[in-house]
Motif scaffolding. Sequence first.
Motif, mmCIF file in Angstrom:
data_model
loop_
_atom_site.group_PDB
_atom_site.id
_atom_site.type_symbol
_atom_site.label_atom_id
_atom_site.label_comp_id
_atom_site.label_asym_id
_atom_site.label_seq_id
_atom_site.Cartn_x
_atom_site.Cartn_y
_atom_site.Cartn_z
ATOM 1 N N ALA A 942 34.983 38.392 38.924
ATOM 2 C CA ALA A 942 35.538 37.349 37.616
ATOM 3 C C ALA A 942 34.979 36.043 37.646
ATOM 4 C CB ALA A 942 37.406 37.520 37.599
ATOM 5 N N THR A 943 34.900 36.024 38.547
ATOM 6 C CA THR A 943 34.939 33.955 39.427
ATOM 7 C C THR A 943 33.133 34.276 38.755
ATOM 8 O OG1 THR A 943 36.053 34.262 40.895
ATOM 9 C CG2 THR A 943 34.337 32.228 41.178
ATOM 10 N N GLU A 944 32.639 35.150 38.681
ATOM 11 C CA GLU A 944 30.690 34.907 38.033
ATOM 12 C C GLU A 944 31.145 34.607 37.004
ATOM 13 O OE1 GLU A 944 29.123 38.354 40.064
ATOM 14 O OE2 GLU A 944 29.337 37.566 42.236
ATOM 15 N N TRP A 945 31.614 36.453 36.307
ATOM 16 C CA TRP A 945 31.678 36.018 34.746
ATOM 17 C C TRP A 945 32.491 35.317 33.468
ATOM 18 C CZ3 TRP A 945 29.024 40.209 32.699
ATOM 19 C CH2 TRP A 945 28.961 39.866 31.449
ATOM 20 N N LEU A 946 33.482 34.876 34.500
ATOM 21 C CA LEU A 946 34.427 34.120 33.386
ATOM 22 C C LEU A 946 34.119 32.928 33.897
ATOM 23 C CD1 LEU A 946 37.375 36.341 33.005
ATOM 24 C CD2 LEU A 946 35.537 35.757 31.612
ATOM 25 N N GLY A 947 34.496 32.415 35.338
ATOM 26 C CA GLY A 947 34.612 30.794 35.808
ATOM 27 C C GLY A 947 35.785 30.866 37.031
ATOM 28 N N ARG A 948 36.121 30.101 38.009
ATOM 29 C CA ARG A 948 36.861 30.139 38.646
ATOM 30 C C ARG A 948 38.697 30.003 37.904
ATOM 31 N NH1 ARG A 948 37.513 29.204 43.906
ATOM 32 N NH2 ARG A 948 39.123 27.812 44.468
ATOM 33 N N THR A 949 38.333 29.218 37.340
ATOM 34 C CA THR A 949 39.661 28.394 36.949
ATOM 35 C C THR A 949 40.035 29.634 34.382
ATOM 36 O OG1 THR A 949 38.733 26.375 35.227
ATOM 37 C CG2 THR A 949 40.110 26.266 37.242
ATOM 38 N N HIS A 950 39.216 30.306 35.027
ATOM 39 C CA HIS A 950 39.997 31.140 33.669
ATOM 40 C C HIS A 950 41.018 32.294 33.913
ATOM 41 C CE1 HIS A 950 40.511 34.636 30.662
ATOM 42 N NE2 HIS A 950 39.078 34.351 29.795
ATOM 43 N N PRO A 951 42.183 32.037 33.049
ATOM 44 C CA PRO A 951 43.532 32.899 32.996
ATOM 45 C C PRO A 951 43.361 34.199 33.783
ATOM 46 C CG PRO A 951 43.346 31.947 30.979
ATOM 47 C CD PRO A 951 42.452 31.567 31.699
ATOM 48 N N LEU A 952 42.482 34.621 33.121
ATOM 49 C CA LEU A 952 42.201 36.119 34.114
ATOM 50 C C LEU A 952 42.013 36.518 35.443
ATOM 51 C CD1 LEU A 952 42.398 39.049 33.726
ATOM 52 C CD2 LEU A 952 39.662 39.426 32.487
ATOM 53 N N THR A 953 40.471 35.069 35.661
ATOM 54 C CA THR A 953 40.179 34.999 37.052
ATOM 55 C C THR A 953 41.468 34.645 37.751
ATOM 56 O OG1 THR A 953 38.633 34.301 36.673
ATOM 57 C CG2 THR A 953 38.664 33.867 38.485
ATOM 58 N N LEU A 954 41.989 34.114 37.429
ATOM 59 C CA LEU A 954 43.317 32.899 38.258
ATOM 60 C C LEU A 954 44.516 34.095 38.643
ATOM 61 C CD1 LEU A 954 43.685 29.549 36.170
ATOM 62 C CD2 LEU A 954 43.403 30.177 38.782
ATOM 63 N N SER A 955 44.768 34.748 37.453
ATOM 64 C CA SER A 955 45.650 36.041 37.523
ATOM 65 C C SER A 955 44.746 37.155 38.712
ATOM 66 C CB SER A 955 45.573 37.021 36.590
ATOM 67 O OG SER A 955 46.249 36.460 35.699
ATOM 68 N N THR A 956 43.365 37.271 38.835
ATOM 69 C CA THR A 956 43.154 38.212 40.173
ATOM 70 C C THR A 956 43.535 37.709 41.441
ATOM 71 O OG1 THR A 956 40.670 37.289 39.749
ATOM 72 C CG2 THR A 956 41.820 39.489 37.998
ATOM 73 N N ARG A 957 43.484 36.324 41.199
ATOM 74 C CA ARG A 957 42.885 35.271 42.239
ATOM 75 C C ARG A 957 44.256 35.607 42.726
ATOM 76 N NH1 ARG A 957 40.515 30.070 40.750
ATOM 77 N NH2 ARG A 957 41.477 29.464 43.456
ATOM 78 N N ILE A 958 46.047 35.844 42.307
ATOM 79 C CA ILE A 958 47.040 35.963 42.620
ATOM 80 C C ILE A 958 47.170 37.389 43.192
ATOM 81 C CG2 ILE A 958 49.692 35.741 41.901
ATOM 82 C CD1 ILE A 958 48.211 32.986 42.366
ATOM 83 N N ALA A 959 46.859 37.979 42.304
ATOM 84 C CA ALA A 959 46.823 39.532 42.791
ATOM 85 C C ALA A 959 45.817 39.582 43.938
ATOM 86 C CB ALA A 959 46.159 40.590 41.194
ATOM 87 N N TYR A 960 45.258 39.200 44.242
ATOM 88 C CA TYR A 960 44.697 39.698 45.737
ATOM 89 C C TYR A 960 45.238 38.817 46.825
ATOM 90 C CZ TYR A 960 40.668 39.446 49.325
ATOM 91 O OH TYR A 960 39.608 39.374 50.852
ATOM 92 N N ALA A 961 45.958 37.508 45.978
ATOM 93 C CA ALA A 961 46.702 37.280 47.665
ATOM 94 C C ALA A 961 47.750 38.749 47.940
ATOM 95 C CB ALA A 961 47.183 35.753 46.899
ATOM 96 N N ALA A 962 48.937 39.073 47.012
ATOM 97 C CA ALA A 962 49.753 39.763 47.156
ATOM 98 C C ALA A 962 49.430 41.140 47.751
ATOM 99 C CB ALA A 962 50.206 40.074 45.818
ATOM 100 N N ASP A 963 47.875 40.906 47.675
ATOM 101 C CA ASP A 963 47.217 42.156 48.443
ATOM 102 C C ASP A 963 47.351 42.433 49.744
ATOM 103 O OD1 ASP A 963 47.375 44.174 46.460
ATOM 104 O OD2 ASP A 963 45.039 43.616 45.618
#
Length: 1013
Positions: A942-963
Amino acid sequence: MSGARKPVDPTERGAARQTVTIHFAGFNRAWAAWIGDRLERRGQRVVYLRWESPADVPLVDLLRDLKLAEGRILIVVSDWYFQLGPRTHEEWNEALREVVAPDPSRFAAVSVTTATIPSAAAVLAPVALTNMGAEEAERRLLDRLDLPSEPLSEPPAAARRGPRFPASMPDVWGAVPRRNTRFTGREDLFNEAYNLLLNSEPGAGVLTFYGMSGVGKTQLAAEYAHRFGSEYDVVWWVNAEGRVTYRRQLAEMAPKLGLQTGQEYGERLRAVRDSLRRGEPYSRWLLILDGADEPDQIWDMVPNGPGHVLITSRNPEWGEHNSRLLEVPVYARDESVAFIRRRAPRLTETEADQLADALEDLPLLLDQTAGWLNDSDMSVRQYIRLLEDGVDGDVVKVSADFPLAFQTAWSILLNKLRETVPESVDLLRLCTFFAPGFIPVRLLREVPSDELPEQLARLFNDPLLWNRAINQLRTYSVVRLESHESSGDETVSSGESLYLHRMVHQIVHKDMPDSDRHEFVDVVRRALAAADPRRPTDSDLWPGYAEITPHLKYADVLQSRDPQVQRLVFNCLRYMYFSGEYPSGIKLAERALNAWRELLGQSHPRIWELTYHYTNLLRASGDYVRSEALSRDAVDHLREQRGEQDLEHVRAAAGLAADLRGLGRFDEALEMSQWVLAAYRELLGEQDSRTLSAQNNLALSLRLLGWYREALDVDKQTMEARRQFLRARHPFTLSSENSYSIDLRLLGRYAEAESIQRKNVHEARIALGRDNPLTLRAEYNLALCRYRMGDRDRRRDQGDGPQEPGALLASVLERGERVLGETNPWTLMFATGQSCYAREHGDIDQARELSEAVVARYEVMLTEGHPFIAGARANQALILRNVGEREQAHALIEQAHGEMTQALGESHPWSLGCALNASALRNLVGDIEGAADLSRDTVTRATEWLGRTHPLTLSTRIAYAADLRGLRDRRQAEKVEQEALTDLDATLGSKHSHTVSARARNRPYWDFEPQST
């Protein structure tokens, strides 16, 4: 009449409450209602007694029975009152002298007519209430009954609720047919219809007169409008035989209602429907929809509100669409007899009864036959013998498709016309090459004389002969003359139409000489072609196309080799595409393709142009398989015959790219879209409209492949060019603005997207109307913009429809299902959005029902492996998760993730979204390591395709923290979470719902959103 008043027994003016019985002919019900209301406001008790005058009861006996009524008997004197029966003036004079003269104190009268009435009516001392205002009429009424006439002190609202003064016309009176002064009977139907509408709840005042052709439904509705019209502020008549004509005539109300709108057709239509719904500026309105035989075509456009809707139809299915039904039968025998005697006074009652029996009491046949029999030397017995024996010799005959009585009656009538004014038969036959109903005579008059057959040229060029022919047809009730303007002129001017009944149309059209058929149809085709506005993308000109399209079938335009007529067909198909009339357009295109392949040959250039329009309509309705097959055939043939750089080939290739997008073959579509754009730029330059359309389609392909920044750049360039080279409210310009806003939203720039989309919705509603597919798509994106902004409750209905995203999504879906159908691609897009919103905001049952329907319809409509099917399944998995079906949800999201990845690759935003949801389900079912592995990979992609601060990338980062927390790597989890929260604050704001949810450690999710292809 207002003769000198006869002496009456003295009554004390202003005495105690008295009873007044109002005696009136049904025709004068409005006067009775107004008089009764005026008297009741003065404390009088009122009894209403409609005048019945059965012919078999002596008039003297009927008047004696009348004296049994309570109190004073107030007679509403009119020519209708004295004609019931029908009775002669001599009978009336005798009865009035015998019954009323000896006891005049029991009677009083008001006169609402200026016609001659029996001389002995002077004994009633009627006072005239016509040709004056309501106040003076009320003063005269009260004075005649010896009641005080001082003004009452009552609030204006109470005065407003009473019946309108019958001598005052409604403020708005539109296109209602002239009153038929020979109208007879139907009193029970009028009573029931009046009471049903009067007692209906607001929003439920819809009534349908239904019955077979020729029973007089239209005449009944017209009489209802004239009889009760004074009780309304607005009475408007609409030809409802087709959706396009209905919409056009409804839109024409706007200036009459005083609505401040522009000239755009869509804006007027929206304003009219909104005005009627709110009851402003008029709450008492009557809308009459004539000839609405196909409820599915227009039921969604029937206004609701405080007014009333009266429908005429042969179809009782209106009962399934919020309408009460009243069946209109043939005449009762006494009604037939009364009508015939009024139409043909020379016939006796016995002869009228015999004629009615022979013609089976059908009002249309009675009207036409009695009319010419009255002018003929033929006896009823001779006529009936003709009916029984049939018509022979050199006469006009009627097709054997009709019952024998109809065949013979019409043959007799048509021969009568041919004997008197032969040109009237020519005109009648000519009219049958238009659709039944309103015939736009002005189109015929505009055909150059040198292009007309000799007999028609003579008819059109001689005003006296023209009017003789029209009047002959009118005299025998073969046609009606209807004016679109207020005019007493009896000639057919440019503002008038002939109305041809469907049954008359069918009978006359079935059988005519081939020579006339060939010549007359050619005239009508040329007339329609000459009326072509020639710019089907201009919404201001859509009313012109709406007027033309109903006549294409009857003029058999598909059998014409005339290039102008064929161009008209193309323009009508283009109009149907832009106005959203997809089913009608597909039907016309299919008929045209079959007809032209036979007429012109399989490979004629017109076939490939027709294929372009046909595939556009098929694609818009979601039939990508059929569209792709036709497009590919066209591309292959044109490439082989004309070469790659031929404009027709390039256009066909553009259509094929669109089909590939619809089929989910996005890479192929992108490659073809790039080639088409390059070809157009080379052939036509950068600024041609076709080049800009190719540029628009390239952006579509880029967006579907997840290249949102690239799509944004292309859409911005296209939007700015279209604003410069097309008008601001052109459908192409509006579409580009919508696309640009979608790109911004998909990039997470929600506020910018919402600002542009809000303006776009406003312009689309004005230019195209609320229910145009482009407007629905614009409103849908506006709702998503506000949803993504976290805007749930702030915006309310601001007088232009719902503003809050949930209500706007619901409104768009409801209208999409009505206008486009439940399986249209855009409707499925709207249903997906509504399902996601409902799942998130509490209505899980609605969310599940919608989601299951979308999945099922995609599975039927699209091939397995299509990204839309995978995305719809991903949404369904979230619903299963929410209702506790974890294992099923987990299996379904893993399936969807695999299918999406296979279709589009691992880094496509839709694949990343499926991965986000799949990691959540893995975590939920206990596969912590699998969840973390997938989340880590998803963040990277997501970071490579959409960028670090795209809402979808931010959602994946929050989800990764949970995991990571699930793996008990709290230190790394804290670091990842804090960095993501900081970026959320900076990107969306600390109060955005996503930011708030992330701080509360709610696991994020992704909603699949189908895109326009």
